[in-house]
Design an enzyme around this catalytic site. Structure first.
Site, PDB file in Angstrom:
ATOM      1  N   MET A  78       1.425  -1.061  -0.953  1.00 20.80           N
ATOM      2  CA  MET A  78       0.881  -0.200  -2.290  1.00 20.80           C
ATOM      3  C   MET A  78      -0.244  -0.923  -2.870  1.00 20.80           C
ATOM      4  O   MET A  78      -0.511  -2.191  -3.156  1.00 20.80           O
ATOM      5  CB  MET A  78       2.058   0.113  -3.071  1.00 20.80           C
ATOM      6  CG  MET A  78       2.969   1.143  -2.471  1.00 20.80           C
ATOM      7  SD  MET A  78       4.504   1.366  -3.482  1.00 20.80           S
ATOM      8  CE  MET A  78       3.924   2.472  -4.785  1.00 20.80           C
ATOM      9  N   HIS A  79      -0.983  -0.087  -3.889  1.00 18.12           N
ATOM     10  CA  HIS A  79      -1.857  -0.570  -4.964  1.00 18.12           C
ATOM     11  C   HIS A  79      -3.075  -1.131  -4.591  1.00 18.12           C
ATOM     12  O   HIS A  79      -3.889  -1.477  -5.335  1.00 18.12           O
ATOM     13  CB  HIS A  79      -1.188  -1.632  -6.010  1.00 18.12           C
ATOM     14  CG  HIS A  79       0.304  -0.957  -6.100  1.00 18.12           C
ATOM     15  ND1 HIS A  79       0.749   0.122  -6.816  1.00 18.12           N
ATOM     16  CD2 HIS A  79       1.588  -1.815  -5.948  1.00 18.12           C
ATOM     17  CE1 HIS A  79       1.981   0.039  -6.975  1.00 18.12           C
ATOM     18  NE2 HIS A  79       2.406  -0.955  -6.695  1.00 18.12           N
ATOM     19  N   ASP A 236       4.615   2.183   1.105  1.00 19.68           N
ATOM     20  CA  ASP A 236       5.639   1.364   2.023  1.00 19.68           C
ATOM     21  C   ASP A 236       7.113   1.513   1.412  1.00 19.68           C
ATOM     22  O   ASP A 236       8.175   2.001   2.227  1.00 19.68           O
ATOM     23  CB  ASP A 236       5.470  -0.055   2.172  1.00 19.68           C
ATOM     24  CG  ASP A 236       5.089  -0.753   0.902  1.00 19.68           C
ATOM     25  OD1 ASP A 236       5.378  -0.156  -0.264  1.00 19.68           O
ATOM     26  OD2 ASP A 236       4.735  -1.975   0.743  1.00 19.68           O
TER      27      ASP A 236
END
Length: 498
Positions: A78-79, A236
Protein backbone atom coordinates in the site's frame (compact mmCIF):
# COMPACT_ATOMS: atom_id res chain seq x y z
CA UNK A 1 -9.66 -22.90 -16.03
CA UNK A 2 -6.82 -21.24 -14.08
CA UNK A 3 -6.49 -17.99 -12.13
CA UNK A 4 -3.35 -16.02 -11.29
CA UNK A 5 -2.96 -14.03 -8.08
CA UNK A 6 -0.09 -11.54 -7.92
CA UNK A 7 1.11 -10.46 -4.46
CA UNK A 8 3.36 -7.45 -5.01
CA UNK A 9 5.37 -7.19 -1.80
CA UNK A 10 8.16 -4.96 -0.58
CA UNK A 11 11.02 -7.36 -1.26
CA UNK A 12 9.47 -9.77 -3.76
CA UNK A 13 6.51 -10.57 -5.95
CA UNK A 14 4.74 -13.84 -5.16
CA UNK A 15 2.58 -15.44 -7.82
CA UNK A 16 -0.10 -18.04 -7.17
CA UNK A 17 -1.87 -20.27 -9.70
CA UNK A 18 -5.18 -21.86 -8.73
CA UNK A 19 -7.78 -23.95 -10.53
CA UNK A 20 -11.59 -23.94 -10.53
CA UNK A 21 -11.73 -26.09 -7.41
CA UNK A 22 -9.56 -23.78 -5.33
CA UNK A 23 -6.50 -26.02 -5.55
CA UNK A 24 -3.05 -24.43 -5.60
CA UNK A 25 -1.39 -25.55 -8.82
CA UNK A 26 1.89 -23.65 -8.58
CA UNK A 27 3.64 -20.81 -6.75
CA UNK A 28 6.59 -18.67 -7.82
CA UNK A 29 8.53 -15.96 -5.96
CA UNK A 30 10.80 -13.39 -7.59
CA UNK A 31 12.87 -10.97 -5.53
CA UNK A 32 13.90 -7.40 -6.35
CA UNK A 33 16.01 -4.80 -4.54
CA UNK A 34 15.02 -1.94 -2.27
CA UNK A 35 17.01 1.28 -2.32
CA UNK A 36 17.75 3.38 0.78
CA UNK A 37 19.32 6.56 -0.69
CA UNK A 38 19.26 8.41 2.64
CA UNK A 39 18.42 7.50 6.26
CA UNK A 40 14.66 6.98 6.50
CA UNK A 41 14.18 6.81 2.72
CA UNK A 42 12.88 3.68 0.98
CA UNK A 43 12.47 3.46 -2.80
CA UNK A 44 12.07 0.94 -5.62
CA UNK A 45 12.18 0.94 -9.39
CA UNK A 46 8.65 0.09 -10.63
CA UNK A 47 10.04 -1.51 -13.77
CA UNK A 48 11.60 -4.16 -11.50
CA UNK A 49 8.09 -5.06 -10.34
CA UNK A 50 6.89 -5.53 -13.89
CA UNK A 51 9.94 -7.41 -15.13
CA UNK A 52 9.88 -9.84 -12.21
CA UNK A 53 6.12 -10.31 -12.50
CA UNK A 54 6.16 -11.25 -16.18
CA UNK A 55 9.21 -13.42 -15.57
CA UNK A 56 7.29 -15.11 -12.76
CA UNK A 57 4.16 -15.61 -14.87
CA UNK A 58 6.21 -17.43 -17.49
CA UNK A 59 7.53 -19.84 -14.86
CA UNK A 60 4.16 -20.12 -13.11
CA UNK A 61 2.31 -21.41 -16.17
CA UNK A 62 5.16 -23.40 -17.72
CA UNK A 63 3.62 -26.80 -16.90
CA UNK A 64 -0.04 -26.14 -17.75
CA UNK A 65 -2.08 -25.47 -20.85
CA UNK A 66 -1.59 -21.70 -20.79
CA UNK A 67 -4.62 -21.14 -23.02
CA UNK A 68 -6.76 -22.07 -19.99
CA UNK A 69 -5.65 -19.09 -17.90
CA UNK A 70 -8.85 -17.07 -17.48
CA UNK A 71 -8.04 -14.22 -15.14
CA UNK A 72 -5.37 -12.28 -13.24
CA UNK A 73 -5.67 -10.01 -10.21
CA UNK A 74 -3.47 -8.40 -7.59
CA UNK A 75 -2.76 -7.73 -3.96
CA UNK A 76 -0.13 -5.04 -3.49
CA UNK A 77 1.94 -3.09 -1.02
CA UNK A 78 0.00 0.00 0.00
CA UNK A 79 0.68 3.74 -0.09
CA UNK A 80 3.60 3.73 -2.54
CA UNK A 81 3.91 6.78 -4.82
CA UNK A 82 4.45 5.90 -8.49
CA UNK A 83 4.57 8.88 -10.88
CA UNK A 84 4.34 8.78 -14.67
CA UNK A 85 4.91 11.30 -17.44
CA UNK A 86 2.65 11.94 -20.44
CA UNK A 87 3.94 8.75 -22.11
CA UNK A 88 3.27 6.59 -19.03
CA UNK A 89 6.98 6.33 -18.31
CA UNK A 90 8.19 6.31 -14.69
CA UNK A 91 9.79 9.66 -13.83
CA UNK A 92 11.57 8.71 -10.61
CA UNK A 93 11.80 5.69 -8.27
CA UNK A 94 8.64 4.91 -6.30
CA UNK A 95 8.57 6.14 -2.70
CA UNK A 96 7.45 3.18 -0.56
CA UNK A 97 5.10 2.71 2.38
CA UNK A 98 7.97 2.33 4.87
CA UNK A 99 9.65 5.61 3.86
CA UNK A 100 9.58 8.09 6.77
CA UNK A 101 10.97 11.28 5.22
CA UNK A 102 7.60 13.06 5.41
CA UNK A 103 7.12 13.97 9.09
CA UNK A 104 7.07 17.66 8.21
CA UNK A 105 4.42 17.11 5.54
CA UNK A 106 2.26 15.07 7.92
CA UNK A 107 2.24 17.97 10.35
CA UNK A 108 1.35 20.34 7.53
CA UNK A 109 -1.61 18.16 6.53
CA UNK A 110 -2.81 17.96 10.12
CA UNK A 111 -2.45 21.72 10.66
CA UNK A 112 -4.25 22.64 7.46
CA UNK A 113 -7.13 20.16 7.52
CA UNK A 114 -7.54 19.50 11.23
CA UNK A 115 -10.58 17.36 12.07
CA UNK A 116 -11.73 17.39 8.44
CA UNK A 117 -8.97 14.94 7.49
CA UNK A 118 -10.40 12.36 9.87
CA UNK A 119 -13.97 13.07 8.80
CA UNK A 120 -13.16 12.59 5.12
CA UNK A 121 -10.53 9.82 5.12
CA UNK A 122 -11.23 8.17 8.52
CA UNK A 123 -7.44 8.16 9.11
CA UNK A 124 -4.82 10.47 10.56
CA UNK A 125 -1.75 11.68 8.67
CA UNK A 126 1.17 9.27 8.96
CA UNK A 127 4.44 9.11 7.05
CA UNK A 128 3.49 5.91 5.26
CA UNK A 129 0.51 7.37 3.40
CA UNK A 130 0.67 8.72 -0.15
CA UNK A 131 -0.44 12.33 0.29
CA UNK A 132 2.56 13.29 2.45
CA UNK A 133 4.83 11.86 -0.24
CA UNK A 134 3.14 14.04 -2.86
CA UNK A 135 3.68 17.15 -0.72
CA UNK A 136 7.33 16.20 -0.22
CA UNK A 137 7.72 15.88 -3.99
CA UNK A 138 6.08 19.26 -4.58
CA UNK A 139 8.43 20.92 -2.11
CA UNK A 140 11.70 19.11 -2.74
CA UNK A 141 11.56 18.07 -6.41
CA UNK A 142 9.44 20.76 -8.12
CA UNK A 143 10.98 20.05 -11.53
CA UNK A 144 9.90 16.41 -11.23
CA UNK A 145 6.44 17.38 -9.98
CA UNK A 146 5.95 19.63 -13.00
CA UNK A 147 6.26 16.60 -15.30
CA UNK A 148 3.73 14.40 -13.48
CA UNK A 149 0.75 13.41 -15.64
CA UNK A 150 -0.46 10.44 -13.61
CA UNK A 151 -0.08 9.17 -10.05
CA UNK A 152 -0.40 5.44 -9.43
CA UNK A 153 -0.19 2.89 -6.64
CA UNK A 154 2.24 -0.04 -6.97
CA UNK A 155 -0.07 -2.91 -7.98
CA UNK A 156 -1.91 -0.65 -10.44
CA UNK A 157 1.35 -0.10 -12.30
CA UNK A 158 1.39 -3.84 -13.01
CA UNK A 159 -2.18 -3.65 -14.30
CA UNK A 160 -1.17 -0.77 -16.58
CA UNK A 161 1.63 -2.80 -18.14
CA UNK A 162 -0.56 -5.85 -18.61
CA UNK A 163 -3.57 -4.01 -20.06
CA UNK A 164 -2.51 -0.50 -21.08
CA UNK A 165 -5.22 0.97 -18.82
CA UNK A 166 -4.92 3.09 -15.68
CA UNK A 167 -7.28 2.46 -12.75
CA UNK A 168 -7.17 2.05 -9.02
CA UNK A 169 -9.72 0.57 -6.64
CA UNK A 170 -11.11 1.73 -3.34
CA UNK A 171 -9.12 -0.40 -0.86
CA UNK A 172 -5.80 0.96 -2.15
CA UNK A 173 -7.12 4.47 -2.76
CA UNK A 174 -8.22 4.57 0.90
CA UNK A 175 -4.55 4.44 1.91
CA UNK A 176 -3.62 7.62 0.04
CA UNK A 177 -5.32 10.19 2.36
CA UNK A 178 -6.96 11.53 -0.81
CA UNK A 179 -10.12 9.41 -0.86
CA UNK A 180 -13.45 10.41 0.62
CA UNK A 181 -14.08 6.93 1.96
CA UNK A 182 -17.80 7.34 2.49
CA UNK A 183 -18.53 9.04 -0.84
CA UNK A 184 -16.05 6.75 -2.66
CA UNK A 185 -14.53 9.56 -4.70
CA UNK A 186 -11.36 11.62 -4.68
CA UNK A 187 -11.82 14.43 -2.19
CA UNK A 188 -12.13 17.84 -3.80
CA UNK A 189 -11.48 19.48 -0.44
CA UNK A 190 -8.18 17.70 0.10
CA UNK A 191 -6.89 17.93 -3.46
CA UNK A 192 -7.77 21.63 -3.66
CA UNK A 193 -6.09 22.30 -0.31
CA UNK A 194 -2.78 20.98 -1.64
CA UNK A 195 -3.00 22.06 -5.28
CA UNK A 196 -3.35 18.55 -6.70
CA UNK A 197 -5.05 18.33 -10.08
CA UNK A 198 -7.57 15.48 -9.77
CA UNK A 199 -6.98 14.61 -13.44
CA UNK A 200 -3.63 13.06 -12.48
CA UNK A 201 -5.38 10.60 -10.17
CA UNK A 202 -6.55 7.24 -11.59
CA UNK A 203 -10.18 6.44 -12.24
CA UNK A 204 -11.77 4.64 -9.28
CA UNK A 205 -13.42 1.22 -9.64
CA UNK A 206 -14.32 -1.73 -7.39
CA UNK A 207 -11.74 -4.39 -6.52
CA UNK A 208 -13.74 -6.95 -8.49
CA UNK A 209 -14.06 -4.77 -11.60
CA UNK A 210 -12.13 -5.54 -14.76
CA UNK A 211 -9.31 -3.18 -15.75
CA UNK A 212 -8.99 -4.76 -19.18
CA UNK A 213 -7.54 -7.75 -21.00
CA UNK A 214 -3.91 -8.86 -21.21
CA UNK A 215 -2.35 -7.02 -24.14
CA UNK A 216 -1.95 -8.98 -27.37
CA UNK A 217 1.86 -8.92 -27.39
CA UNK A 218 2.03 -10.31 -23.83
CA UNK A 219 -0.64 -12.92 -24.53
CA UNK A 220 1.24 -14.04 -27.62
CA UNK A 221 4.56 -14.21 -25.76
CA UNK A 222 3.16 -16.57 -23.10
CA UNK A 223 0.71 -18.44 -25.32
CA UNK A 224 -2.25 -16.96 -23.47
CA UNK A 225 -5.53 -16.32 -25.24
CA UNK A 226 -6.56 -12.76 -26.03
CA UNK A 227 -9.41 -13.16 -23.53
CA UNK A 228 -7.42 -13.24 -20.27
CA UNK A 229 -9.25 -10.80 -18.02
CA UNK A 230 -7.41 -8.55 -15.56
CA UNK A 231 -9.16 -7.38 -12.39
CA UNK A 232 -8.29 -4.47 -10.12
CA UNK A 233 -7.57 -6.50 -6.97
CA UNK A 234 -6.83 -4.89 -3.64
CA UNK A 235 -4.37 -3.41 -1.20
CA UNK A 236 -2.31 -6.17 0.40
CA UNK A 237 -4.10 -6.09 3.75
CA UNK A 238 -7.53 -6.01 2.09
CA UNK A 239 -6.66 -8.84 -0.31
CA UNK A 240 -5.19 -10.84 2.57
CA UNK A 241 -8.37 -10.27 4.59
CA UNK A 242 -10.39 -11.75 1.74
CA UNK A 243 -7.88 -14.58 1.42
CA UNK A 244 -8.46 -15.70 5.02
CA UNK A 245 -12.24 -15.37 4.86
CA UNK A 246 -12.72 -12.05 6.66
CA UNK A 247 -16.08 -11.36 5.02
CA UNK A 248 -18.40 -11.02 8.02
CA UNK A 249 -18.38 -9.64 11.56
CA UNK A 250 -18.23 -13.01 13.29
CA UNK A 251 -14.48 -13.44 12.79
CA UNK A 252 -11.43 -11.26 13.27
CA UNK A 253 -7.91 -11.61 11.93
CA UNK A 254 -4.67 -11.74 13.95
CA UNK A 255 -1.56 -11.61 11.80
CA UNK A 256 1.93 -11.93 13.27
CA UNK A 257 4.44 -11.04 10.60
CA UNK A 258 7.31 -8.57 10.90
CA UNK A 259 4.62 -6.23 12.18
CA UNK A 260 1.43 -7.41 13.83
CA UNK A 261 -2.05 -6.66 12.46
CA UNK A 262 -5.52 -7.03 13.92
CA UNK A 263 -8.32 -6.65 11.35
CA UNK A 264 -12.11 -6.69 11.55
CA UNK A 265 -14.79 -6.70 8.87
CA UNK A 266 -16.94 -3.57 8.88
CA UNK A 267 -20.27 -3.68 7.00
CA UNK A 268 -20.67 0.10 7.23
CA UNK A 269 -18.73 3.24 8.10
CA UNK A 270 -17.42 3.14 11.67
CA UNK A 271 -15.84 6.09 13.46
CA UNK A 272 -12.85 5.00 15.52
CA UNK A 273 -11.72 8.64 15.85
CA UNK A 274 -8.34 7.82 14.35
CA UNK A 275 -7.47 5.16 16.93
CA UNK A 276 -7.45 2.51 14.19
CA UNK A 277 -6.88 2.55 10.45
CA UNK A 278 -10.13 2.34 8.50
CA UNK A 279 -10.16 1.38 4.83
CA UNK A 280 -12.48 0.16 2.08
CA UNK A 281 -12.51 -3.63 1.73
CA UNK A 282 -12.10 -5.65 -1.45
CA UNK A 283 -15.69 -6.76 -0.79
CA UNK A 284 -17.75 -4.10 -2.64
CA UNK A 285 -19.59 -1.81 -0.24
CA UNK A 286 -17.74 -3.08 2.84
CA UNK A 287 -14.82 -1.83 4.93
CA UNK A 288 -12.27 -3.13 7.41
CA UNK A 289 -10.66 -1.66 10.50
CA UNK A 290 -7.06 -2.40 11.34
CA UNK A 291 -4.71 -1.93 14.25
CA UNK A 292 -0.96 -2.30 13.83
CA UNK A 293 1.81 -3.27 16.22
CA UNK A 294 4.99 -2.19 14.47
CA UNK A 295 7.29 -4.88 15.85
CA UNK A 296 5.57 -8.23 16.38
CA UNK A 297 7.69 -10.86 14.64
CA UNK A 298 10.39 -8.21 14.41
CA UNK A 299 10.60 -8.14 18.23
CA UNK A 300 10.98 -11.92 18.34
CA UNK A 301 13.67 -11.79 15.63
CA UNK A 302 15.51 -9.04 17.52
CA UNK A 303 15.32 -11.03 20.76
CA UNK A 304 16.62 -14.18 19.08
CA UNK A 305 19.51 -12.41 17.33
CA UNK A 306 20.46 -10.48 20.47
CA UNK A 307 20.00 -13.06 23.23
CA UNK A 308 19.68 -16.40 21.43
CA UNK A 309 22.19 -16.18 18.63
CA UNK A 310 22.88 -19.61 17.19
CA UNK A 311 19.61 -21.06 18.47
CA UNK A 312 16.70 -22.04 16.26
CA UNK A 313 13.30 -20.61 17.13
CA UNK A 314 12.23 -24.06 18.30
CA UNK A 315 15.20 -24.24 20.66
CA UNK A 316 14.67 -20.70 21.89
CA UNK A 317 11.01 -21.32 22.70
CA UNK A 318 11.28 -24.97 23.77
CA UNK A 319 10.69 -24.28 27.49
CA UNK A 320 8.11 -21.52 27.18
CA UNK A 321 5.31 -23.90 28.15
CA UNK A 322 7.02 -24.60 31.50
CA UNK A 323 6.63 -20.95 32.57
CA UNK A 324 3.30 -19.88 34.04
CA UNK A 325 1.23 -17.07 32.42
CA UNK A 326 2.74 -13.71 33.28
CA UNK A 327 6.32 -15.01 33.06
CA UNK A 328 6.58 -14.90 36.84
CA UNK A 329 6.34 -11.13 37.05
CA UNK A 330 8.26 -10.20 33.89
CA UNK A 331 6.71 -7.86 31.28
CA UNK A 332 7.97 -6.92 27.82
CA UNK A 333 6.71 -4.08 25.62
CA UNK A 334 7.56 -4.55 21.90
CA UNK A 335 8.16 -0.87 21.13
CA UNK A 336 11.62 -1.39 19.67
CA UNK A 337 10.86 0.76 16.57
CA UNK A 338 8.18 2.95 18.14
CA UNK A 339 4.53 1.97 18.12
CA UNK A 340 1.45 2.53 15.96
CA UNK A 341 -1.74 1.31 17.66
CA UNK A 342 -2.85 2.58 20.10
CA UNK A 343 -0.11 5.12 20.83
CA UNK A 344 1.05 6.49 17.45
CA UNK A 345 4.39 7.28 19.04
CA UNK A 346 7.58 7.03 17.00
CA UNK A 347 9.78 7.78 20.03
CA UNK A 348 8.49 5.21 22.49
CA UNK A 349 10.97 2.39 23.09
CA UNK A 350 10.66 -1.18 24.31
CA UNK A 351 11.30 -2.40 27.81
CA UNK A 352 11.55 -5.38 30.11
CA UNK A 353 9.85 -4.54 33.41
CA UNK A 354 10.12 -6.60 36.58
CA UNK A 355 13.44 -8.37 36.01
CA UNK A 356 14.34 -10.50 39.01
CA UNK A 357 17.41 -12.57 39.86
CA UNK A 358 15.43 -15.79 39.45
CA UNK A 359 14.45 -15.09 35.84
CA UNK A 360 16.04 -17.32 33.22
CA UNK A 361 16.02 -17.20 29.43
CA UNK A 362 12.76 -19.15 29.30
CA UNK A 363 11.05 -16.37 31.29
CA UNK A 364 12.34 -13.71 28.91
CA UNK A 365 11.24 -15.80 25.91
CA UNK A 366 7.71 -16.14 27.25
CA UNK A 367 7.60 -12.46 28.22
CA UNK A 368 8.46 -11.45 24.64
CA UNK A 369 5.67 -13.64 23.24
CA UNK A 370 3.19 -12.32 25.80
CA UNK A 371 4.26 -8.72 25.17
CA UNK A 372 3.66 -9.06 21.44
CA UNK A 373 0.24 -10.63 22.03
CA UNK A 374 -0.76 -7.99 24.58
CA UNK A 375 0.19 -5.33 22.04
CA UNK A 376 -2.16 -6.93 19.50
CA UNK A 377 -4.89 -7.14 22.13
CA UNK A 378 -4.75 -3.34 22.41
CA UNK A 379 -6.26 -3.14 18.92
CA UNK A 380 -8.86 -5.83 19.60
CA UNK A 381 -9.96 -3.96 22.75
CA UNK A 382 -10.47 -0.74 20.78
CA UNK A 383 -12.74 -2.60 18.36
CA UNK A 384 -14.73 -4.17 21.16
CA UNK A 385 -15.05 -1.10 23.36
CA UNK A 386 -15.66 1.45 20.60
CA UNK A 387 -18.07 -0.56 18.44
CA UNK A 388 -19.11 -3.37 20.80
CA UNK A 389 -17.70 -6.03 18.49
CA UNK A 390 -18.11 -9.62 19.61
CA UNK A 391 -15.93 -12.05 17.65
CA UNK A 392 -16.99 -15.70 17.68
CA UNK A 393 -13.47 -16.69 16.73
CA UNK A 394 -10.18 -15.22 15.54
CA UNK A 395 -8.15 -16.41 12.56
CA UNK A 396 -4.43 -16.52 13.34
CA UNK A 397 -1.88 -16.27 10.53
CA UNK A 398 1.85 -15.74 10.32
CA UNK A 399 4.68 -17.32 12.28
CA UNK A 400 2.72 -17.58 15.52
CA UNK A 401 0.10 -19.80 13.92
CA UNK A 402 2.70 -22.54 13.48
CA UNK A 403 3.42 -22.86 17.21
CA UNK A 404 0.85 -24.54 19.50
CA UNK A 405 2.16 -22.74 22.60
CA UNK A 406 1.74 -19.35 20.92
CA UNK A 407 -1.72 -20.32 19.68
CA UNK A 408 -2.85 -21.25 23.21
CA UNK A 409 -1.33 -18.03 24.53
CA UNK A 410 -3.33 -16.07 21.95
CA UNK A 411 -6.52 -17.89 22.91
CA UNK A 412 -5.95 -17.06 26.60
CA UNK A 413 -4.91 -13.43 26.15
CA UNK A 414 -7.61 -12.64 23.57
CA UNK A 415 -10.15 -14.83 25.42
CA UNK A 416 -11.29 -16.17 22.08
CA UNK A 417 -11.32 -19.40 20.11
CA UNK A 418 -8.37 -19.35 17.71
CA UNK A 419 -8.44 -21.07 14.31
CA UNK A 420 -5.79 -21.60 11.63
CA UNK A 421 -5.77 -21.98 7.87
CA UNK A 422 -4.78 -25.26 6.25
CA UNK A 423 -2.68 -23.23 3.78
CA UNK A 424 -1.62 -19.59 4.08
CA UNK A 425 -1.19 -17.63 0.85
CA UNK A 426 -2.10 -14.13 2.00
CA UNK A 427 -2.83 -11.44 -0.61
CA UNK A 428 -2.13 -13.84 -3.49
CA UNK A 429 -5.05 -16.05 -2.49
CA UNK A 430 -7.36 -13.05 -2.17
CA UNK A 431 -6.26 -11.95 -5.63
CA UNK A 432 -7.02 -15.40 -7.09
CA UNK A 433 -10.45 -15.29 -5.47
CA UNK A 434 -11.17 -11.91 -7.07
CA UNK A 435 -10.09 -13.27 -10.47
CA UNK A 436 -12.27 -16.38 -10.11
CA UNK A 437 -15.27 -14.31 -9.07
CA UNK A 438 -14.67 -11.74 -11.81
CA UNK A 439 -14.53 -14.47 -14.43
CA UNK A 440 -17.97 -15.66 -13.36
CA UNK A 441 -16.94 -18.93 -11.73
CA UNK A 442 -18.91 -17.97 -8.60
CA UNK A 443 -21.91 -15.72 -8.09
CA UNK A 444 -20.65 -14.19 -4.82
CA UNK A 445 -17.45 -13.67 -2.85
CA UNK A 446 -19.02 -15.75 -0.08
CA UNK A 447 -19.22 -18.68 -2.48
CA UNK A 448 -15.59 -18.19 -3.52
CA UNK A 449 -14.55 -18.15 0.13
CA UNK A 450 -16.25 -21.48 0.82
CA UNK A 451 -14.42 -23.05 -2.10
CA UNK A 452 -10.98 -21.46 -1.72
CA UNK A 453 -10.45 -20.84 2.03
CA UNK A 454 -10.10 -23.80 4.40
CA UNK A 455 -9.39 -24.03 8.14
CA UNK A 456 -7.81 -26.74 10.27
CA UNK A 457 -10.35 -28.75 12.24
CA UNK A 458 -8.60 -28.39 15.60
CA UNK A 459 -8.94 -25.00 17.27
CA UNK A 460 -7.50 -23.53 20.48
CA UNK A 461 -9.98 -22.79 23.28
CA UNK A 462 -9.30 -20.27 26.10
CA UNK A 463 -8.32 -21.73 29.47
CA UNK A 464 -10.52 -19.86 32.02
CA UNK A 465 -7.82 -19.88 34.71
CA UNK A 466 -5.25 -18.41 32.32
CA UNK A 467 -7.78 -15.90 30.96
CA UNK A 468 -8.39 -14.54 34.46
CA UNK A 469 -4.68 -14.28 35.22
CA UNK A 470 -3.90 -12.60 31.92
CA UNK A 471 -6.68 -10.08 32.50
CA UNK A 472 -4.98 -8.97 35.72
CA UNK A 473 -1.58 -8.82 34.05
CA UNK A 474 -2.97 -6.88 31.10
CA UNK A 475 -4.33 -4.16 33.39
CA UNK A 476 -0.88 -3.82 34.97
CA UNK A 477 0.80 -3.86 31.59
CA UNK A 478 -1.35 -0.98 30.31
CA UNK A 479 0.41 1.29 32.83
CA UNK A 480 3.82 0.73 31.26
CA UNK A 481 3.40 3.12 28.33
CA UNK A 482 2.36 6.17 30.34
CA UNK A 483 5.16 5.55 32.84
CA UNK A 484 7.95 5.03 30.30
CA UNK A 485 7.00 7.31 27.40
CA UNK A 486 8.63 10.46 28.74
CA UNK A 487 11.79 8.56 29.64
CA UNK A 488 11.89 7.03 26.15
CA UNK A 489 11.43 10.42 24.48
CA UNK A 490 14.26 11.92 26.50
CA UNK A 491 16.57 9.02 25.65
CA UNK A 492 15.77 9.26 21.92
CA UNK A 493 16.43 13.01 21.90
CA UNK A 494 19.63 12.56 23.91
CA UNK A 495 20.87 9.90 21.49
CA UNK A 496 19.98 12.05 18.47
CA UNK A 497 21.95 14.96 19.92
CA UNK A 498 24.94 12.74 20.67
Amino acid sequence: MYYIGVDLGTSSVKLLLMDDDGNIVNTVTKEYPISFPKPGWSEQNPTDWYEKTVEGIKELISNIDSSKVAGISFGGQMHGLVILDENDNVIRPAILWNDVRTSKQCQEITDRLGQRLLEITKNIALEGFTLPKILWLQENEPEVWSRVKKIMLPKDYLSLWLTGNIYTEFSDAAGTLLLDIEKKQWSEEITDAFNIDRRILPELIESTDRTGFVKAEIAERYKLTNEVKVFAGGADNAAAALGVGLINEEVGLISMGTSGVVSAYEPKIADYKGKLHFFNHTVPGAYYSMGVSLAAGNSLNWYKETFGKGLSFNELLSEVYTVSPGSEGLLFTPYIVGERTPHFDSKIRGSFIGISAHHEQKHFSRAVLEGITFSLRDSKDIMEKTKNKKFKRLISVGGGAQNPDIMQMQADIFNSEMIRLTVEQGPGLGACMIAAFGCGLFDSLEAVTKAFVHYKEASFIPNPKNVARYEQIYQIRKQVYKNTSEISHQLVEFNDEG
